[in-house]
Design a protein around this motif. Structure first.
Motif, short mmCIF file in Angstrom:
data_model
loop_
_atom_site.label_atom_id
_atom_site.label_comp_id
_atom_site.label_asym_id
_atom_site.label_seq_id
_atom_site.Cartn_x
_atom_site.Cartn_y
_atom_site.Cartn_z
N GLY A 164 43.75 95.52 46.14
CA GLY A 164 44.40 94.29 46.59
C GLY A 164 45.67 93.98 45.85
O GLY A 164 46.07 94.70 44.93
N ILE A 165 46.28 92.88 46.25
CA ILE A 165 47.53 92.39 45.65
C ILE A 165 47.37 90.91 45.35
O ILE A 165 46.95 90.13 46.21
N LEU A 166 47.68 90.57 44.10
CA LEU A 166 47.77 89.15 43.72
C LEU A 166 49.24 88.76 43.68
O LEU A 166 50.06 89.53 43.17
N ARG A 167 49.54 87.57 44.18
CA ARG A 167 50.96 87.16 44.23
C ARG A 167 51.10 85.70 43.84
O ARG A 167 50.32 84.85 44.27
N ASP A 168 52.08 85.44 42.98
CA ASP A 168 52.38 84.07 42.55
C ASP A 168 53.09 83.33 43.68
O ASP A 168 54.19 83.73 44.10
N THR A 169 52.49 82.23 44.17
CA THR A 169 53.10 81.46 45.28
C THR A 169 53.44 80.03 44.84
O THR A 169 53.69 79.17 45.68
N SER A 170 53.44 79.76 43.55
CA SER A 170 53.67 78.39 43.07
C SER A 170 55.02 77.85 43.52
O SER A 170 55.13 76.73 44.05
N SER A 171 56.09 78.62 43.30
CA SER A 171 57.42 78.14 43.68
C SER A 171 57.53 77.97 45.19
O SER A 171 58.16 77.04 45.69
N LEU A 172 56.90 78.90 45.92
CA LEU A 172 56.93 78.80 47.38
C LEU A 172 56.17 77.57 47.85
O LEU A 172 56.61 76.85 48.74
N ASN A 173 55.00 77.34 47.20
CA ASN A 173 54.23 76.15 47.56
C ASN A 173 55.01 74.87 47.29
O ASN A 173 54.96 73.91 48.06
N THR A 174 55.71 74.88 46.15
CA THR A 174 56.54 73.71 45.84
C THR A 174 57.60 73.50 46.90
O THR A 174 57.85 72.38 47.35
N PHE A 175 58.24 74.63 47.29
CA PHE A 175 59.26 74.56 48.33
C PHE A 175 58.67 74.05 49.65
O PHE A 175 59.22 73.17 50.32
N ILE A 176 57.49 74.61 50.00
CA ILE A 176 56.85 74.20 51.26
C ILE A 176 56.42 72.74 51.19
O ILE A 176 56.56 71.99 52.17
N ASP A 177 55.89 72.32 50.03
CA ASP A 177 55.49 70.92 49.88
C ASP A 177 56.67 69.98 50.07
O ASP A 177 56.57 68.94 50.72
N LYS A 178 57.81 70.37 49.46
CA LYS A 178 59.01 69.55 49.62
C LYS A 178 59.48 69.53 51.07
O LYS A 178 59.91 68.51 51.60
N LEU A 179 59.37 70.72 51.69
CA LEU A 179 59.77 70.81 53.09
C LEU A 179 58.86 69.94 53.96
O LEU A 179 59.33 69.22 54.85
N ASN A 180 57.55 70.01 53.66
CA ASN A 180 56.61 69.18 54.40
C ASN A 180 56.86 67.69 54.16
O ASN A 180 56.78 66.87 55.08
N GLU A 181 57.17 67.36 52.92
CA GLU A 181 57.46 65.97 52.60
C GLU A 181 58.69 65.48 53.36
O GLU A 181 58.72 64.39 53.91
N GLU A 182 59.73 66.36 53.38
CA GLU A 182 60.95 66.00 54.11
C GLU A 182 60.66 65.85 55.60
O GLU A 182 61.13 64.92 56.25
N LYS A 183 59.85 66.79 56.10
CA LYS A 183 59.50 66.72 57.52
C LYS A 183 58.72 65.44 57.82
O LYS A 183 58.98 64.75 58.81
N ASN A 184 57.76 65.10 56.93
CA ASN A 184 56.97 63.88 57.15
C ASN A 184 57.85 62.64 57.10
O ASN A 184 57.66 61.70 57.88
N ASN A 185 58.81 62.65 56.16
CA ASN A 185 59.73 61.52 56.08
C ASN A 185 60.56 61.39 57.35
O ASN A 185 60.79 60.29 57.86
N LEU A 186 61.04 62.54 57.82
CA LEU A 186 61.81 62.50 59.06
C LEU A 186 60.94 62.06 60.24
O LEU A 186 61.39 61.31 61.11
N ASP A 187 59.68 62.52 60.25
CA ASP A 187 58.75 62.08 61.31
C ASP A 187 58.59 60.56 61.29
O ASP A 187 58.55 59.91 62.34
N LYS A 188 58.49 60.02 60.08
CA LYS A 188 58.35 58.56 59.96
C LYS A 188 59.59 57.84 60.49
O LYS A 188 59.49 56.82 61.17
N ILE A 189 60.76 58.41 60.16
CA ILE A 189 62.01 57.81 60.66
C ILE A 189 62.03 57.83 62.18
O ILE A 189 62.36 56.84 62.84
N PHE A 190 61.64 58.98 62.74
CA PHE A 190 61.64 59.09 64.20
C PHE A 190 60.65 58.13 64.83
O PHE A 190 60.91 57.53 65.86
N ASP A 191 59.49 57.99 64.17
CA ASP A 191 58.47 57.10 64.72
C ASP A 191 58.88 55.63 64.61
O ASP A 191 58.42 54.80 65.38
N LEU A 192 59.74 55.33 63.63
CA LEU A 192 60.24 53.96 63.51
C LEU A 192 61.38 53.67 64.49
O LEU A 192 61.73 52.52 64.72
#
Length: 710
Positions: A164-192
């Motif tokens: 198998g292969i083990l891979r560090d995804t911490s930085s990617l997760n951080t990036f994805i979390d920020k992206l998700n947060e930005e997306k959620n914020n934009l979703d809230k703006i659109f819903d408002l």
């Protein structure tokens, strides 16, 4: 398109681009470096200790944060771990084998196992594994890692060996979390947003919509997303919609393209939407999706339509058309806003306390005569001064409470609004449906409440115009009557004055030479002329007071026989002078309800005319009798005055009917100014009576009077 809408649309495009990039990254990450299922023989290959050709051989495992491993399930030890394990965990392979890999795993986020055979080998199965863990490194830091591996299983299903292969995804997760947060914020703006935002793919399937859009569609996101937009387009508008989409996709590129269309909601309501659309294309120019913002303008369109109709109604009221034509136009205008097959306007005639229907179009009865005020729904609106929406249930409730009575055919739904002028209810506008209770709702009630005021103004204006026209006609008639009266006065008053002046001059100048008989004769002429002048003057005074409205009408029960006794007493000299045969047939104790002064004047003029136009020795008959009761249960009285005089020529009968004044001398050259019959007709009418004249020239005249009994 407003700047706010444009900014929102641009912001939405940016969000979608980020979102799509996010999906692509996740897809790549989930697939990269997963060993192909179709090549399990890699298990037989040695694990390289040197940098491997990962990602076209450009990067080493360690630089990418990858750890290759080979695990022996029988011993539970790692046979091999690439040196980068120290960078990933802080531990060496030996330390991992000593403490166990599971000891550093703090949280398992996900895991997935797939099993399949290898190249048809019946003795071995391959198990592919994917896991995501939160580990704690030797230094105490937390890291997210992914584990992608596959292992051989023996025929009993026991694990043998795993690579198998083990891979560090911490930085990617951080990036994805920020992206998700930005997306959620934009979703809230659109819903408002108060503007509907929607994304559809090239096949018109809805792939995104905000809360405002959900409210307009009448559903939630789960119901809407995945459906085709074409399903929400009304049938009668689908061909136009299809043509617009083709022009939008194939037409010239533009930042946004706008249109107005109709949308059918989940509850089958039709809404008018103002759309602003933007196309998203890939680098090859292929359509990815359509981003659209939409604003519901149903109410705005309705308000514009109502304003236009109100303006048209007021313009129509200013036209020279008849009131009925204006009502017809109002009906047509209301039909543009709602169903109005059964429509009527009721007008309250306060003077007669009647409900009249100047305009009525109805399924069952178009011809509605005036009626006394009762307890129908129309009168209910007149009493309350408020609009009311009545279905059968409410109608029956009002009937049970005694508020209304059922009048005519009962409707499934009835809607009436008051027509007011200066807070005074002058009438009611009504629409009703005999078959469908859902035809009218509070929405239609609100619309009619809005248009009722301008309709009232239009009716008021038309009534004022009609009254003005009638007043002008009356003034013309009065002027004509005045001219006729002055003409009659100037002509007919001369005769008695000439007699007065002429015979008085003779008496004064020739008194000494006149005999007693001559003086007596001249005095009689002067006396008769004075009496005629007095009678003429009285009629003129009565006429002027009546025309000016200064006479106070005071009806009471009066004995008609007593009235004739007074009248005949004033005419006894004329009866004697012409040797008239008077025949009276008057029932005893016959009472009429009338103004005594006006009736005595009317009867006196009619009897005087009968005597005046009867030859010497002629006959005058007077009949008075009670007749049957009328609709109100009261008796009525009939008076007939007949003379066998010269009669009235046909042309003069026409003048009488048209209320034209004229005078003719009597059979002994009696004077008059033509006011007698004119006054008699008006005074009898005021006393709620009727006067009819039948005459034949050379044979005489019959005057019939009908009066209410007391």
């Amino acid at each position: 398109m407003s700047n706010i809408e444009l900014n929102l649309l641009n912001y939405m495009v940016l969000l979608l681009q980020l979102y799509q990039r996010f999906q692509i990254i996740k897809y790549i990450i989930s697939k990269v470096h997963i060993i192909n299922k179709e090549q399990p023989q890699i298990l037989d290959r040695p694990i390289p200790n040197e940098p491997a050709s990962i990602m076209n051989g450009s990067l080493s495992y360690s630089l990418l944060g990858y750890v290759m491993y080979n695990l022996d399930f029988k011993t539970g030890k790692y046979i091999f771990m690439s040196p980068s394990v120290n960078l990933l965990t802080g531990y060496s392979k030996n330390e991992i084998n000593e403490i166990g890999f599971k000891s550093i795993v703090k949280k398992v986020y996900s895991n997935k196992i797939d099993r399949y055979r290898v190249n048809g080998d019946t003795n071995y199965n391959v198990e592919e594994f994917y896991g995501k863990y939160l580990i704690e490194t030797k230094s105490g830091n937390k890291k997210w890692i992914e584990d992608n591996s596959f292992a051989y299983l023996d025929k009993n299903g026991d694990h043998l060996n795993a690579i198998g292969i083990l891979r560090d995804t911490s930085s990617l997760n951080t990036f994805i979390d920020k992206l998700n947060e930005e997306k959620n914020n934009l979703d809230k703006i659109f819903d408002l947003s108060d503007t509907m935002l929607i994304q559809i793919d090239k096949d018109l399937n809805i792939i995104m919509i905000n809360k405002k859009g959900c409210r307009i569609f009448g559903g939630d996101k789960r119901e809407i997303i995945g459906k085709n937009l074409y399903e929400f387009i009304p049938k009668h508008f689908q061909s136009n919609f299809k043509r617009y989409i083709e022009e939008l996709i194939n037409g010239e590129e533009a930042l946004t393209r706008s249109t107005v269309g109709k949308l059918k909601t989940f509850d089958n309501k039709i809404k008018v939407i103002e759309w602003h659309n933007t196309l998203l294309r890939d680098e090859n120019g292929e359509l990815i999706s359509i981003i659209a913002s939409g604003q519901e303008i149903t109410e705005r369109r309705k308000e514009e339509k109502i304003r236009k109709i109100i303006s048209e109604i007021l313009d129509e009221a200013n036209s020279g058309k008849h009131l009925y034509e204006v009502f017809k136009f109002i009906h047509k205008s209301i039909s543009k806003l709602m169903k109005a097959e059964n429509f009527y306007i009721a007008y309250h005639n306060r003077e007669q306390n009647l409900l009249t229907f100047p305009y009525c179009v109805d399924k069952y009865d178009d011809d509605t005569p005036p009626q006394k005020l009762g307890k129908g729904l129309t009168e209910y609106v007149l009493r309350t001064g408020k609009s009311v929406l009545v279905d059968k249930k409410k109608d029956n409730e009002l009937i049970q409470k005694g508020e209304t009575d059922l009048v005519g055919e009962q409707s499934e739904i009835w809607l009436g609004v008051p027509l007011k002028i200066q807070d005074k209810v002058i009438g009611v506008l009504v629409v009703q449906d005999y078959d469908d209770a859902s035809t009218y709702t509070e929405t239609e009630q609100q619309i009619l409440d809005v248009v009722a005021y301008p309709i009232s103004r239009a009716i008021e204006r038309k009534i004022v115009d009609t009254e003005r026209e009638e007043l002008i006609i009356q003034l013309k008639e009065l002027n004509a009557s005045k001219d006729q009266l002055f003409s009659l006065i100037s002509h007919d008053l001369r005769n008695p004055f000439n007699s007065l002046l002429g015979f008085s001059d003779i008496i004064i100048s020739e008194f000494d030479s006149l005999t007693k008989e001559e003086i007596k004769e001249y005095n009689n002429v002067i006396n008769n002329s004075a009496k005629n002048l007095y009678g003429m003057t009285n009629n003129l005074l009565h006429y002027s007071r009546f025309q000016l409205g200064k006479y106070e009408y005071k009806p009471k029960a009066m004995d008609i026989e007593v009235s004739f006794r007074i009248v005949l007493e004033t005419q006894k000299d004329n009866i004697k002078k012409k040797d008239i045969i008077l025949i009276k047939e008057i029932d005893q104790n016959v009472l009429v309800f009338a103004d005594e002064i006006l009736m005595n004047i009317a009867l006196s003029n009619i009897v005087e005319n009968a005597i005046k136009y009867t030859n010497e020795g002629g006959i005058v008959k007077i009949f008075v009798e009670k007749i049957g009761t009328d609709e109100s249960g009261k008796n009525s009285v009939k008076i007939i005055i007949v003379d066998e005089g010269v009669g009235i020529p046909e042309e003069n009968l026409v003048k009488i009917e048209s209320k034209e004044m004229f005078s003719t001398a009597g059979t002994m050259r009696e004077f008059g100014i033509g006011l007698g019959l004119f006054l008699s007709r008006d005074f009898i009418t005021v006393n709620k009576g009727k006067l009819q004249i039948k005459s034949e020239e050379g044979k005489g005249t019959t005057v019939t009077i009908d009066l209410p009994g007391a």
